[in-house]
Design a protein around this motif. Structure first.
Motif, PDB file in Angstrom:
ATOM      1  N   TYR A 125      59.292  53.645  35.763  1.00 29.52           N
ATOM      2  CA  TYR A 125      58.191  52.791  34.836  1.00 29.52           C
ATOM      3  C   TYR A 125      57.906  51.570  35.867  1.00 29.52           C
ATOM      4  O   TYR A 125      56.590  51.552  36.040  1.00 29.52           O
ATOM      5  N   GLU A 126      58.775  50.889  36.236  1.00 27.05           N
ATOM      6  CA  GLU A 126      58.564  49.677  37.171  1.00 27.05           C
ATOM      7  C   GLU A 126      57.661  49.972  38.262  1.00 27.05           C
ATOM      8  O   GLU A 126      56.725  49.178  38.642  1.00 27.05           O
ATOM      9  N   THR A 127      58.220  50.794  38.868  1.00 26.85           N
ATOM     10  CA  THR A 127      57.462  51.314  40.204  1.00 26.85           C
ATOM     11  C   THR A 127      55.985  51.832  39.851  1.00 26.85           C
ATOM     12  O   THR A 127      55.330  51.236  40.797  1.00 26.85           O
ATOM     13  N   CYS A 128      55.861  52.540  39.194  1.00 20.81           N
ATOM     14  CA  CYS A 128      54.391  52.915  38.521  1.00 20.81           C
ATOM     15  C   CYS A 128      53.602  51.862  38.238  1.00 20.81           C
ATOM     16  O   CYS A 128      52.591  51.818  38.948  1.00 20.81           O
ATOM     17  N   VAL A 129      53.967  50.735  37.418  1.00 24.60           N
ATOM     18  CA  VAL A 129      52.977  49.773  37.150  1.00 24.60           C
ATOM     19  C   VAL A 129      52.982  48.953  38.391  1.00 24.60           C
ATOM     20  O   VAL A 129      51.888  48.442  38.691  1.00 24.60           O
ATOM     21  N   GLU A 130      53.823  48.721  39.392  1.00 22.24           N
ATOM     22  CA  GLU A 130      53.762  48.010  40.547  1.00 22.24           C
ATOM     23  C   GLU A 130      52.572  48.394  41.274  1.00 22.24           C
ATOM     24  O   GLU A 130      51.891  47.816  42.431  1.00 22.24           O
ATOM     25  N   ASN A 131      52.460  49.852  41.361  1.00 28.33           N
ATOM     26  CA  ASN A 131      51.352  50.753  42.019  1.00 28.33           C
ATOM     27  C   ASN A 131      50.047  50.560  41.459  1.00 28.33           C
ATOM     28  O   ASN A 131      49.083  51.617  41.621  1.00 28.33           O
ATOM     29  N   ILE A 132      49.809  49.953  40.120  1.00 25.17           N
ATOM     30  CA  ILE A 132      48.440  49.759  39.786  1.00 25.17           C
ATOM     31  C   ILE A 132      47.728  48.812  40.348  1.00 25.17           C
ATOM     32  O   ILE A 132      48.245  47.667  40.409  1.00 25.17           O
ATOM     33  N   ASP A 133      46.554  49.232  41.052  1.00 19.67           N
ATOM     34  CA  ASP A 133      46.049  48.267  41.755  1.00 19.67           C
ATOM     35  C   ASP A 133      44.938  47.636  41.089  1.00 19.67           C
ATOM     36  O   ASP A 133      44.294  48.112  39.895  1.00 19.67           O
ATOM     37  N   ILE A 134      44.747  46.089  41.161  1.00 24.37           N
ATOM     38  CA  ILE A 134      44.056  45.341  40.385  1.00 24.37           C
ATOM     39  C   ILE A 134      42.694  44.877  41.445  1.00 24.37           C
ATOM     40  O   ILE A 134      41.491  45.085  41.001  1.00 24.37           O
ATOM     41  N   GLY A 135      43.132  43.871  42.449  1.00 25.04           N
ATOM     42  CA  GLY A 135      42.074  43.757  43.311  1.00 25.04           C
ATOM     43  C   GLY A 135      41.176  44.756  43.874  1.00 25.04           C
ATOM     44  O   GLY A 135      40.039  44.357  44.041  1.00 25.04           O
ATOM     45  N   GLY A 136      41.766  45.751  44.170  1.00 24.38           N
ATOM     46  CA  GLY A 136      40.985  46.915  44.827  1.00 24.38           C
ATOM     47  C   GLY A 136      39.632  47.432  44.045  1.00 24.38           C
ATOM     48  O   GLY A 136      38.803  47.180  44.401  1.00 24.38           O
ATOM     49  N   PRO A 137      40.196  47.741  42.576  1.00 18.16           N
ATOM     50  CA  PRO A 137      39.136  48.306  41.686  1.00 18.16           C
ATOM     51  C   PRO A 137      37.894  47.277  41.441  1.00 18.16           C
ATOM     52  O   PRO A 137      36.811  47.609  41.580  1.00 18.16           O
TER      53      PRO A 137
END
Length: 533
Positions: A125-137
């Motif tokens: 779960y934690e690894t997946c969350v860390e791979n959510i891009d914010i600045g890029g989108p």
């Protein structure tokens, strides 16, 4: 505020590049540098460009702030978003840029953190969350909104076109910028869809208020189900072996109908554990026309073909084990559109290779019939979404409801037939004997009609095989849903079935059970139905 119409050709003086997938990065950066374009970059992208010996400015030099919080905060800054969003012909915007020292950014190249790939690998779960891009989108959406002036790239496949335009035109054209903006918004939409659907699965949200479906183009198809329909094939990134993930070893391009039928075939054959038995499914128009299991693939294929050799012509063949030479020789005797299997050995590939138009797909594995997933069907003005039918008969509590219990072979065939029911269009009736289908009735409005059609087809198959009686004599029969009346059961008995498996649950179950007892039929109820519309 209204502003002057942007010029068709927009020159590029500064480019911001921040990519997770660095395929083609250095070549692209080198071409931009060659064109005299200043490069600005972030983190690992900047390092890669520097290591290639190209000049690049770090984004922190632009913003005046270092990357912080493990890289979570680096581009969310007015110096970046002002440079992307400023309308070049708007005097107020130009004044703000001058007052605050904001430099324009004319090209943005971003591909996002690999969220879909991270989920597909089964990360926690934690690894997946860390791979959510914010600045890029955020940057992509900003640049895409200002596409009158800014060129936005989210796909390395577009690098060459943009470089060609810069070289030939001195900048990018409005047509290209609009097309790239469209692609950019589609990418962020698909990305957010993947994230929201992952959350729904993780949190077991059965009916999210908002449900988005996103995918990546795998193939533009010549047409859809019919020549006048347009069609494309998209993949969602689901980590499920099948036609979407398969390697096409040889053959013509897959069509819409090929893809649909091949998926149905492989999902059907995956019901059978390859460590326990070899299994073959032959599919036509998304319905099985023959399924069998045996000790070898070749024998399973021969048994499956016997069920309906006429319909098998031009069909799809799915195997649950590696395709071998003997089986390939058998398959090559009739015209087949597609073969799909976990793998194919060297001898089989050579034999199938002689059939240049025959598509051979290898998947590297089988889909798990028990795995959850989402099934979506469009309707006018919306779509229906439901979980995949992942019910498996081995997990069900079977109840014998008649005076006579099924024998060992009858019970094995009943379980076999009910597995197949799950993959036949409703109303579905399956006759089976000795681990093979011997009659299939699919998609009829009446269950009685399905039973009769399946029996008649078994008579046709018997004649084709040179046998004197219908293949259904001494078979068992499976129904995907309950018998609402005894007539369907009686039709099966007339065809020669000796045992029945069905979900049960009708108001007239007792009448149906009594009719079975009168004819000394064994009946098993599963408690689970398998409608497939």
């Amino acid at each position: 505020m209204p502003h002057a119409k942007a010029a068709d050709i927009q020159p590029i003086r500064r480019a911001l590049i921040s990519v997770s997938d660095k395929t083609g990065l250095i070549e692209f950066a080198a071409a931009l540098n060659e064109a005299g374009i200043e490069l600005v970059s972030t983190g690992g992208t900047a390092r890669a460009i520097k290591e290639a010996g190209l000049p690049v400015k770090d984004v922190s030099d632009l913003t005046g702030f270092p990357e912080m919080m493990d890289g979570r905060v680096k581009t969310l800054h007015p110096m970046v978003h002002g440079g992307l969003l400023a309308v070049r012909d708007n005097e107020d915007h130009k004044s703000s840029m001058e007052v605050h020292g904001i430099a324009r950014i004319d090209l943005l190249a971003v591909n996002l953190y690999p969220f879909e790939e991270t989920v597909a690998k089964g990360a926690d779960y934690e690894t997946c969350v860390e791979n959510i891009d914010i600045g890029g989108p955020a940057m992509i959406r900003a640049a895409a909104k200002n596409h009158d002036y800014v060129t936005v790239l989210v796909d390395g496949a577009d690098y060459a076109q943009v470089i060609a335009e810069i070289t030939e035109e001195g900048g990018t054209t409005m047509k290209t910028r609009r097309a790239l903006a469209h692609k950019a918004y589609a990418r962020t939409a698909a990305y957010d869809a993947a994230i929201s659907n992952w959350f729904a699965d993780e949190l077991a949200v059965e009916a999210p208020t908002y449900r988005a479906i996103g995918g990546t183009l795998k193939q533009s198809l010549r047409y859809g189900e019919n020549p006048h329909q347009k069609a494309s094939f998209y993949v969602t990134g689901e980590n499920r072996p099948g036609v979407a993930t398969a390697e096409q070893v040889q053959g013509k391009e897959l069509s819409y109908n090929n893809i649909n039928d091949t998926d149905a075939a492989f999902e059907c054959v995956a019901e059978f554990n390859p460590e326990e038995t070899a299994a073959v499914a032959i599919i036509k128009h998304a319905n099985p026309c023959g399924v069998a299991m045996d000790g070898s693939l070749a024998e399973a294929y021969r048994k499956a073909l016997k069920c309906d050799p006429v319909s098998a012509f031009g069909g799809i063949i799915a195997l649950n084990r590696t395709l071998d030479g003997e089986t390939a020789e058998e398959i090559a005797k009739i015209f087949t559109e597609v073969i799909i299997a976990p793998d194919a050995d060297e001898e089989a590939r050579k034999i199938i290779g002689a059939k240049k138009n025959l598509r051979l797909l290898v998947t590297g594995g089988l889909p798990d019939p028990r795995a959850p997933g989402l099934f979506v069907k469009t309707v006018a003005g919306g779509f229906l979404a439901q979980t995949r039918d992942n019910g498996v008969i081995d997990d069900l509590d079977l109840k014998v409801v008649t005076k006579r219990k099924p024998g060992a072979q009858e019970l094995a065939d009943l379980k076999f037939a009910f597995r197949i029911c799950k993959h036949v269009k409703s109303n579905a009736i399956i006759y089976a004997k000795n681990g093979a289908t011997v009659g299939i009735g699919a998609g009829q409005m009446s269950r009685v009609d399905s039973a009769r059609i399946a029996a008649r087809k078994s008579e046709d198959a018997a004649r084709e095989a040179g046998e004197t009686e219908a293949l259904t004599k001494g078979s068992v029969v499976a129904s995907d849903a309950f018998f609402p009346f005894a007539d369907g059961l009686l039709s099966a008995a007339e065809a020669g079935a000796t045992a029945v498996i069905q979900p049960g649950g009708s108001m007239r179950d007792e009448e149906v059970i009594a009719a079975a007892d009168e004819r000394d039929l064994a009946m098993v109820m599963t408690g689970m139905r398998h409608f497939r519309h």
